[in-house]
Motif scaffolding. Structure first.
Motif, PDB file in Angstrom:
ATOM      1  N   SER A  32      28.955   5.578  -1.667  1.00 26.97           N
ATOM      2  CA  SER A  32      29.828   5.315  -2.808  1.00 26.97           C
ATOM      3  C   SER A  32      29.169   5.828  -4.086  1.00 26.97           C
ATOM      4  CB  SER A  32      30.103   3.816  -2.925  1.00 26.97           C
ATOM      5  OG  SER A  32      28.943   3.134  -3.329  1.00 26.97           O
ATOM      6  N   ALA A  34      28.628   4.214  -6.775  1.00 26.49           N
ATOM      7  CA  ALA A  34      27.716   3.190  -7.298  1.00 26.49           C
ATOM      8  C   ALA A  34      26.341   3.302  -6.632  1.00 26.49           C
ATOM      9  CB  ALA A  34      28.302   1.805  -7.075  1.00 26.49           C
ATOM     10  N   GLN A  35      26.306   3.534  -5.323  1.00 24.27           N
ATOM     11  CA  GLN A  35      25.036   3.696  -4.621  1.00 24.27           C
ATOM     12  C   GLN A  35      24.336   4.984  -5.057  1.00 24.27           C
ATOM     13  OE1 GLN A  35      26.308   3.514  -0.564  1.00 24.27           O
ATOM     14  NE2 GLN A  35      25.870   1.327  -0.389  1.00 24.27           N
ATOM     15  N   ASN A  37      24.613   6.428  -8.023  1.00 23.87           N
ATOM     16  CA  ASN A  37      24.089   6.195  -9.367  1.00 23.87           C
ATOM     17  C   ASN A  37      22.833   5.332  -9.318  1.00 23.87           C
ATOM     18  OD1 ASN A  37      25.994   7.734 -10.661  1.00 23.87           O
ATOM     19  ND2 ASN A  37      27.391   6.005 -10.988  1.00 23.87           N
ATOM     20  N   ALA A  38      22.822   4.314  -8.464  1.00 29.25           N
ATOM     21  CA  ALA A  38      21.647   3.454  -8.345  1.00 29.25           C
ATOM     22  C   ALA A  38      20.440   4.251  -7.844  1.00 29.25           C
ATOM     23  CB  ALA A  38      21.945   2.286  -7.410  1.00 29.25           C
TER      24      ALA A  38
END
Length: 67
Positions: A32, A34-35, A37-38
């Motif tokens: 995803s 979000a993953q 970006n993290a």
């Protein structure tokens, strides 16, 4: 004719092998955004910490020389 076909096959195999082992490869980090970006932020933070640790800065208890 056989030599020509053998040379052509060798060139094709070399071209495929060379492009398969190239340095640039797409690596999927997460599933995803979000993953992704993290993971990117964690990499950037580690890089920042490495740069800061390489600097010769006085510690919090060491006064700076005014001279």
């Amino acid at each position: 004719m056989t030599y020509l076909l053998t040379a052509l096959l060798a060139l094709a195999l070399g071209w495929c092998w060379g492009h398969r082992t190239a340095r640039i490869q797409i690596i999927h980090i997460g599933s995803s955004p979000a993953q992704d970006n993290a993971a990117f932020l964690a990499y950037e933070r580690a890089r920042f910490d490495e740069i800061v640790n390489g600097l010769d800065l006085p510690g919090p208890d060491e006064p700076r020389n005014a001279a």
